[in-house]
Design an enzyme around this catalytic site. Structure first.
Site, PDB file in Angstrom:
ATOM      1  N   PRO A   1       0.841  -1.209   0.000  1.00 13.29           N
ATOM      2  CA  PRO A   1       0.000   0.000   0.000  1.00 13.29           C
ATOM      3  C   PRO A   1       0.870   1.251   0.000  1.00 13.29           C
ATOM      4  O   PRO A   1       1.953   1.263   0.597  1.00 13.29           O
ATOM      5  CB  PRO A   1      -0.781  -0.113   1.317  1.00 13.29           C
ATOM      6  CG  PRO A   1      -0.657  -1.547   1.730  1.00 13.29           C
ATOM      7  CD  PRO A   1       0.659  -2.015   1.219  1.00 13.29           C
ATOM      8  N   LYS A   2       0.410   2.278  -0.678  1.00 14.85           N
ATOM      9  CA  LYS A   2       1.082   3.584  -0.619  1.00 14.85           C
ATOM     10  C   LYS A   2       0.335   4.431   0.400  1.00 14.85           C
ATOM     11  O   LYS A   2      -0.742   4.943   0.128  1.00 14.85           O
ATOM     12  CB  LYS A   2       1.099   4.270  -1.983  1.00 14.85           C
ATOM     13  CG  LYS A   2       1.916   5.565  -1.994  1.00 14.85           C
ATOM     14  CD  LYS A   2       1.924   6.211  -3.376  1.00 14.85           C
ATOM     15  CE  LYS A   2       2.856   7.416  -3.394  1.00 14.85           C
ATOM     16  NZ  LYS A   2       2.497   8.452  -2.409  1.00 14.85           N
ATOM     17  N   TRP A   3       0.908   4.571   1.587  1.00 17.89           N
ATOM     18  CA  TRP A   3       0.233   5.262   2.687  1.00 17.89           C
ATOM     19  C   TRP A   3       0.206   6.759   2.474  1.00 17.89           C
ATOM     20  O   TRP A   3       1.130   7.343   1.886  1.00 17.89           O
ATOM     21  CB  TRP A   3       0.927   4.922   4.005  1.00 17.89           C
ATOM     22  CG  TRP A   3       0.922   3.465   4.304  1.00 17.89           C
ATOM     23  CD1 TRP A   3       1.959   2.586   4.181  1.00 17.89           C
ATOM     24  CD2 TRP A   3      -0.206   2.690   4.727  1.00 17.89           C
ATOM     25  NE1 TRP A   3       1.557   1.315   4.508  1.00 17.89           N
ATOM     26  CE2 TRP A   3       0.238   1.346   4.854  1.00 17.89           C
ATOM     27  CE3 TRP A   3      -1.524   2.995   5.026  1.00 17.89           C
ATOM     28  CZ2 TRP A   3      -0.609   0.316   5.260  1.00 17.89           C
ATOM     29  CZ3 TRP A   3      -2.366   1.976   5.433  1.00 17.89           C
ATOM     30  CH2 TRP A   3      -1.916   0.646   5.546  1.00 17.89           C
TER      31      TRP A   3
ATOM     32  N   ASP B   1      -2.884   6.240  -0.728  1.00 18.01           N
ATOM     33  CA  ASP B   1      -2.634   7.240  -1.753  1.00 18.01           C
ATOM     34  C   ASP B   1      -2.327   6.573  -3.084  1.00 18.01           C
ATOM     35  O   ASP B   1      -2.026   7.241  -4.056  1.00 18.01           O
ATOM     36  CB  ASP B   1      -1.460   8.122  -1.311  1.00 18.01           C
ATOM     37  CG  ASP B   1      -1.335   9.393  -2.129  1.00 18.01           C
ATOM     38  OD1 ASP B   1      -2.367   9.894  -2.605  1.00 18.01           O
ATOM     39  OD2 ASP B   1      -0.205   9.880  -2.304  1.00 18.01           O
TER      40      ASP B   1
END
Length: 345
Positions: free
Chosen positions: A30-32, A182
């Site tokens: 995941p892109k935090w 994001d």
């Protein structure tokens, strides 16, 4: 004090791509939606550095305390600082933490505590550098490190970020973009840690669309013609809230568009949240806008929403004369968090 790695080490960066790369060579994460952070520890000393190399420790004392409490005395972690809130992450609350007053930082650290979501191990508990090792080895070492040392429970400040080689799960995370995420990150499993480079990691960020009312506009800096459109959406009470702007209008179309907009000047404009209020989006020209009658609707593309508005500028896709302004509601910006990410809250 001698940290395992130099504290000005630039983090590995990601190149932007349009599609998720396929194949066994990739690991997905995941892109935090937070602040990138390298965390260094040498015995009782902890240092946090931003993506730009700026010190962050004074702004996140709860993270410093959590890292100092871990059993290993020496290590370097790569991760993301985030602030969980409600169904997702609160980027505005994260921004508020960068404050010059220590008393304010202390208050916010108690009210909106951050998490450090860790996705790479650059130096292990012996202080040995892993930056030359391939990602598959660093990830395995990180998982062992986390299992032995990261606390568990709802109040744990340091968390292990999930990772997978399964495309199905990666696509599920990609579908959750909007509340906690994001976008999606893909890293080459055979690559070493490419500090400061974009050769071993890519990011994929989906674009969403929304139909918005043109509630006002701003003139261009040097010409008496439109520079940007001010966008609005209605709430359940019928109030029109300013949610962002759209610039990058085609030069050839600006004269006719300016005349069209000027014919609508004098309307109520935004009846809810309006441009020019105190916020991080304000500029020196934030009060220089023209309110319009709410008659025009545009479809725009955007990448992310923060506090009920577009974080960045939007792109104009088309005009929507077929759409009634009252049909343009804030519901378009709402998106729920994937249950697979509920552990972060």
């Amino acid at each position: 004090m001698a940290f395992p790695l130099r504290t000005d080490l630039p983090p590995m960066e990601a190149a932007s791509v349009d599609a998720i790369p396929l194949g066994d060579a990739w690991q997905y994460e995941p892109k935090w939606d937070g602040f990138r952070c390298l965390a260094f520890r040498d015995d009782g000393e902890v240092e946090l550095r931003s993506k730009a190399g700026q010190p962050l420790a004074r702004y996140f004392p709860e993270i410093v305390q959590a890292l100092a409490a871990l059993r290993p005395k020496r290590f370097v972690l790569d991760g993301e600082l985030v602030v969980p809130s409600g169904e997702g992450l609160d980027f505005d609350a994260l921004l508020q933490r960068i404050h010059p007053a220590a008393s304010r930082v202390k208050k916010l650290a108690a009210e909106t505590p951050a998490r450090l979501v860790v996705f790479d191990l650059l130096a292990d508990e012996r202080g040995a550098s892993l930056v030359e090792r391939p990602l598959r080895e660093r990830r395995a070492a990180l998982e062992r490190f986390a299992q032995k040392n990261f606390p568990t429970g709802a109040d744990a400040r340091v968390r292990l970020s999930p990772a997978t080689t399964e495309l199905k799960l990666a696509r599920k995370w990609f579908g959750a973009v909007g509340a906690s995420l994001d976008g999606l990150i893909a890293k080459r499993r055979d690559a070493s840690y490419a500090a400061g480079e974009r050769t071993a990691m890519v990011k994929i960020k989906p674009l969403r669309t929304a139909d918005c009312v043109v509630g006002g506009f701003r003139y261009a800096e040097k010409k008496k013609e439109v520079g940007s459109l001010l966008l609005g959406l209605y709430d359940a009470d019928g109030k029109l809230h300013h949610v962002g702007f759209c610039s990058g209008l085609k030069a050839a179309e600006k004269p006719a568009l300016t005349r069209k907009l000027e014919a609508l000047v004098g309307g109520p404009g935004f009846t809810g949240r309006a441009p020019g209020g105190p916020s991080r989006w304000s500029t020196k020209r934030s009060s220089e806008w023209q309110p319009l009658e709410p008659k025009l609707v545009v479809e725009v593309s955007f990448d992310h929403v923060t506090a009920g508005r577009f974080r960045h500028g939007t792109s104009l896709l088309r005009w929507r004369p077929d759409k009634a302004p009252r049909q343009c509601t804030l519901e378009q910006l709402h998106q729920k968090t994937s249950r697979a990410l509920a552990w972060l809250r």
